[in-house]
Design a protein around this motif. Sequence first.
Motif, mmCIF file in Angstrom:
data_model
loop_
_atom_site.group_PDB
_atom_site.id
_atom_site.type_symbol
_atom_site.label_atom_id
_atom_site.label_comp_id
_atom_site.label_asym_id
_atom_site.label_seq_id
_atom_site.Cartn_x
_atom_site.Cartn_y
_atom_site.Cartn_z
ATOM 1 N N LEU A 38 0.790 -1.218 0.000
ATOM 2 C CA LEU A 38 0.000 0.000 0.000
ATOM 3 C C LEU A 38 0.831 1.282 0.000
ATOM 4 O O LEU A 38 0.318 2.344 -0.356
ATOM 5 N N LEU A 39 2.082 1.205 0.399
ATOM 6 C CA LEU A 39 2.883 2.421 0.547
ATOM 7 C C LEU A 39 4.057 2.518 -0.416
ATOM 8 O O LEU A 39 4.382 3.599 -0.892
ATOM 9 N N ASN A 40 4.698 1.412 -0.690
ATOM 10 C CA ASN A 40 5.927 1.433 -1.487
ATOM 11 C C ASN A 40 6.103 0.064 -2.123
ATOM 12 O O ASN A 40 5.932 -0.958 -1.456
ATOM 13 N N THR A 41 6.460 0.030 -3.384
ATOM 14 C CA THR A 41 6.544 -1.249 -4.090
ATOM 15 C C THR A 41 7.946 -1.863 -4.091
ATOM 16 O O THR A 41 8.149 -2.924 -4.666
ATOM 17 N N SER A 42 8.906 -1.215 -3.467
ATOM 18 C CA SER A 42 10.254 -1.786 -3.431
ATOM 19 C C SER A 42 10.273 -2.994 -2.506
ATOM 20 O O SER A 42 9.613 -3.013 -1.465
ATOM 21 N N ILE A 51 5.691 -15.653 -6.396
ATOM 22 C CA ILE A 51 4.877 -14.741 -5.589
ATOM 23 C C ILE A 51 4.543 -13.497 -6.396
ATOM 24 O O ILE A 51 5.417 -12.875 -7.005
ATOM 25 N N ASN A 52 3.288 -13.127 -6.389
ATOM 26 C CA ASN A 52 2.817 -11.963 -7.139
ATOM 27 C C ASN A 52 2.761 -10.743 -6.220
ATOM 28 O O ASN A 52 2.022 -10.734 -5.229
ATOM 29 N N VAL A 53 3.556 -9.724 -6.513
ATOM 30 C CA VAL A 53 3.538 -8.482 -5.745
ATOM 31 C C VAL A 53 2.549 -7.519 -6.400
ATOM 32 O O VAL A 53 2.679 -7.178 -7.576
ATOM 33 N N VAL A 54 1.557 -7.097 -5.637
ATOM 34 C CA VAL A 54 0.458 -6.285 -6.149
ATOM 35 C C VAL A 54 0.628 -4.835 -5.702
ATOM 36 O O VAL A 54 0.820 -4.555 -4.519
ATOM 37 N N ASP A 55 0.560 -3.920 -6.625
ATOM 38 C CA ASP A 55 0.722 -2.493 -6.346
ATOM 39 C C ASP A 55 -0.636 -1.864 -6.035
ATOM 40 O O ASP A 55 -1.472 -1.665 -6.914
ATOM 41 N N LEU A 56 -0.854 -1.546 -4.749
ATOM 42 C CA LEU A 56 -2.059 -0.836 -4.334
ATOM 43 C C LEU A 56 -1.699 0.508 -3.709
ATOM 44 O O LEU A 56 -2.434 1.044 -2.880
ATOM 45 N N VAL A 64 -5.156 9.558 6.263
ATOM 46 C CA VAL A 64 -6.522 10.085 6.219
ATOM 47 C C VAL A 64 -6.912 10.456 4.797
ATOM 48 O O VAL A 64 -8.015 10.139 4.333
ATOM 49 N N LYS A 65 -6.014 11.116 4.080
ATOM 50 C CA LYS A 65 -6.310 11.557 2.723
ATOM 51 C C LYS A 65 -6.567 10.387 1.788
ATOM 52 O O LYS A 65 -7.459 10.447 0.922
ATOM 53 N N ASN A 66 -5.801 9.311 1.960
ATOM 54 C CA ASN A 66 -5.875 8.196 1.012
ATOM 55 C C ASN A 66 -6.729 7.020 1.481
ATOM 56 O O ASN A 66 -6.871 6.034 0.750
ATOM 57 N N ALA A 67 -7.278 7.113 2.687
ATOM 58 C CA ALA A 67 -7.998 5.966 3.258
ATOM 59 C C ALA A 67 -9.127 5.469 2.360
ATOM 60 O O ALA A 67 -9.262 4.264 2.103
ATOM 61 N N ALA A 68 -9.960 6.389 1.860
ATOM 62 C CA ALA A 68 -11.097 5.985 1.025
ATOM 63 C C ALA A 68 -10.622 5.315 -0.264
ATOM 64 O O ALA A 68 -11.195 4.308 -0.712
ATOM 65 N N LEU A 69 -9.555 5.863 -0.867
ATOM 66 C CA LEU A 69 -9.006 5.279 -2.087
ATOM 67 C C LEU A 69 -8.492 3.868 -1.816
ATOM 68 O O LEU A 69 -8.755 2.939 -2.596
ATOM 69 N N TRP A 70 -7.758 3.706 -0.715
ATOM 70 C CA TRP A 70 -7.236 2.389 -0.378
ATOM 71 C C TRP A 70 -8.363 1.378 -0.146
ATOM 72 O O TRP A 70 -8.298 0.244 -0.617
ATOM 73 N N VAL A 71 -9.373 1.800 0.593
ATOM 74 C CA VAL A 71 -10.497 0.890 0.863
ATOM 75 C C VAL A 71 -11.120 0.424 -0.450
ATOM 76 O O VAL A 71 -11.421 -0.770 -0.637
ATOM 77 N N GLY A 72 -11.314 1.346 -1.387
ATOM 78 C CA GLY A 72 -11.883 0.968 -2.682
ATOM 79 C C GLY A 72 -10.988 0.019 -3.449
ATOM 80 O O GLY A 72 -11.462 -0.969 -4.036
#
Length: 358
Positions: A38-42, A51-56, A64-72
């Motif tokens: 959720l924060l960094n893909t490194s 293993i599949n690394v998924v970029d969210l 707080v700003k990104n919470a709704a986007l992450w939940v979706g």
Amino acid sequence: MKIVFFIGSMQRGGAERVISILANEYCKCGWSVDIALLLNTSVAYDLDERINVVDLTAGEGGYVKNAALWVGQIRKFLKGSRPDRVVSFVGRINALVLTAAIGLRLPIIVSERNDPKHDGRGRAMQMYCNFIYKGAKAIVYQNQYEKSCFSRALNRIGHVIPNPVSVSTVHDGKEFGRTIATAGRLMDQKNHAMLIDAVSVVSKEYPDIKCEIYGEGVLRDDLQNRIESHGLTGKVSLQGNVSNIHERLKECGIFVMTSEFEGLSNALVEAMMMGLPCITTDYPGVDELIRDGENGIIVPRRDVDGLVRAISRLICDEDGIRGRIATQAQKDAEQFSADRVLKKWHQVIDGKESNQCQ
């Protein structure tokens, strides 16, 4: 079977290391494994190529700003992948995953990885965690102290599982040198400044001592300036992240942990497992790991004078305490061996003490 792990990143850290171990273990056993970041893909750990690394990850901005986007994003991913097990690490991410999964009827295991009273989540988030955690299949804490920070209503699904730890080498137990070592991110939580200040005092009596600080972080420049201001250049060194940390620590004589708070310190447990005499601050929960004077020495947080006395006591070693606490620490650390701990994780994740390929 399919399992997905959720975490902020796979950079160096205790939680990330545990996920790398679990993910590789389940991949080896034929499970389909995803790690959603959720924060960094490194990725700083060796992962099975399957293993599949998924970029969210979200855009710039805080939780707080990104919470709704992450939940979706999390909900869309879970509905599309329909995993058989979901494992989430770290308080805020746990809350996001459980919120996103409402109504999906997925078995979700969440794990607390730090001191809930000091990790910055705030009172409102802690209250929400107490509420939303009721939707989890299981909650994994690193120690009893973490568990005690949450509602008693959650005890029925709570499990205490320490970190699985392994070391590549051990101290030979014959002679301890005068090099002091520590390991951890260069951040306020670890309070490396306290160790530098203590070494400045101890070095006046024992001018041949050295100190090696392993890890990277935002305070590198500040700590380097502190070293130079104390006139410790060449005596105290910032070693950065190294791949052969155990081989480096093997040559040291004392391991010191000066943290303000921890979940369960991998670095401290690894030092114990290696047979090094350890000193630690009295952060909440450390008494479940260290018994003062038996398998280590505990000093008050931010007490530089107390740390000076503890280091001097081990260097002087008039009562043979260095070898005694090192030997006992190594025995006590056996409970954290990867084989033992993974059995507990398998019990929580798939209901049996060993996975399907054992």
